[in-house]
Design a protein around this motif. Structure first.
Motif, PDB file in Angstrom:
ATOM      1  N   ALA A  94      41.032  43.406  43.042  1.00 27.71           N
ATOM      2  CA  ALA A  94      39.918  43.370  44.000  1.00 27.71           C
ATOM      3  C   ALA A  94      38.647  43.961  43.382  1.00 27.71           C
ATOM      4  O   ALA A  94      37.542  43.477  43.663  1.00 27.71           O
ATOM      5  CB  ALA A  94      40.297  44.125  45.270  1.00 27.71           C
ATOM      6  N   LEU A  95      38.795  44.973  42.549  1.00 26.55           N
ATOM      7  CA  LEU A  95      37.630  45.605  41.923  1.00 26.55           C
ATOM      8  C   LEU A  95      37.104  44.839  40.718  1.00 26.55           C
ATOM      9  O   LEU A  95      35.904  44.754  40.504  1.00 26.55           O
ATOM     10  CB  LEU A  95      37.982  47.032  41.471  1.00 26.55           C
ATOM     11  CG  LEU A  95      38.148  48.069  42.555  1.00 26.55           C
ATOM     12  CD1 LEU A  95      38.676  49.369  41.961  1.00 26.55           C
ATOM     13  CD2 LEU A  95      36.823  48.313  43.255  1.00 26.55           C
ATOM     14  N   PHE A  96      38.020  44.297  39.893  1.00 27.42           N
ATOM     15  CA  PHE A  96      37.609  43.727  38.614  1.00 27.42           C
ATOM     16  C   PHE A  96      37.808  42.219  38.504  1.00 27.42           C
ATOM     17  O   PHE A  96      37.450  41.626  37.484  1.00 27.42           O
ATOM     18  CB  PHE A  96      38.328  44.449  37.464  1.00 27.42           C
ATOM     19  CG  PHE A  96      37.948  45.903  37.394  1.00 27.42           C
ATOM     20  CD1 PHE A  96      36.740  46.283  36.836  1.00 27.42           C
ATOM     21  CD2 PHE A  96      38.774  46.875  37.922  1.00 27.42           C
ATOM     22  CE1 PHE A  96      36.374  47.614  36.791  1.00 27.42           C
ATOM     23  CE2 PHE A  96      38.414  48.218  37.880  1.00 27.42           C
ATOM     24  CZ  PHE A  96      37.214  48.594  37.318  1.00 27.42           C
ATOM     25  N   GLY A  97      38.382  41.609  39.529  1.00 31.57           N
ATOM     26  CA  GLY A  97      38.510  40.159  39.614  1.00 31.57           C
ATOM     27  C   GLY A  97      38.917  39.460  38.345  1.00 31.57           C
ATOM     28  O   GLY A  97      39.947  39.755  37.755  1.00 31.57           O
ATOM     29  N   THR A  98      38.093  38.540  37.909  1.00 31.37           N
ATOM     30  CA  THR A  98      38.429  37.674  36.786  1.00 31.37           C
ATOM     31  C   THR A  98      38.223  38.315  35.416  1.00 31.37           C
ATOM     32  O   THR A  98      38.371  37.655  34.403  1.00 31.37           O
ATOM     33  CB  THR A  98      37.615  36.373  36.865  1.00 31.37           C
ATOM     34  OG1 THR A  98      36.214  36.708  36.834  1.00 31.37           O
ATOM     35  CG2 THR A  98      37.937  35.596  38.130  1.00 31.37           C
TER      36      THR A  98
END
Length: 135
Positions: free
Chosen positions: A91-95
């Motif tokens: 959720a914080l760093f995604g892709t």
């Protein structure tokens, strides 16, 4: 760069069994785990051992991290799949990373990850019970 703290005799064979390229990446991650634990007095001493044949790092206030090789290639930091560690990191760093469900962060050994993002995952796991207890 590897950590100057010696690897316990019970864990050393696991690192020796990794291919050189992956071993180097995993030793760098080990170094970060040990350094971050030493910097945060809430974490306390880490227990370095083997779990399922993989190097494992456990604190009394966290959930264990394991280092290993995923089937998809590269290296992985495995977390207990019933925690929110991987989901929260995603959720914080995604892709910025690849993940294996809720159980692992996948890393290309030739492209070291963003150190701040990697540190966030390690800290989250090593202090997991503190967050869980505090809501």
């Amino acid at each position: 760069m590897t950590d100057s703290r010696s690897i316990p005799a019970s864990v050393a064979p696991a690192f020796e069994a990794f291919p050189e390229r992956e071993r180097s990446a995993l030793l760098a991650i080990r170094s970060r785990i040990l350094s971050l634990a030493a910097e945060d007095p809430r974490i306390g001493p880490l227990h370095e051992s083997l779990k399922w044949g993989q190097p494992s790092y456990a604190s009394k206030v966290g959930t264990p991290l394991r280092l290993g090789l995923p089937k998809s290639g590269g290296v992985a930091i495995f977390c207990h799949c019933q925690t929110r560690v991987i989901a929260d990191h995603r959720a914080l760093f995604g892709t910025a990373f690849r993940y294996d469900g809720n159980r692992a962060l996948l890393i290309d050994p030739d492209s070291p990850p963003d150190p701040q993002a990697l540190d966030a995952l390690i800290r989250s796991a090593l202090t997991y019970r503190l967050k869980k207890e505090n809501g």
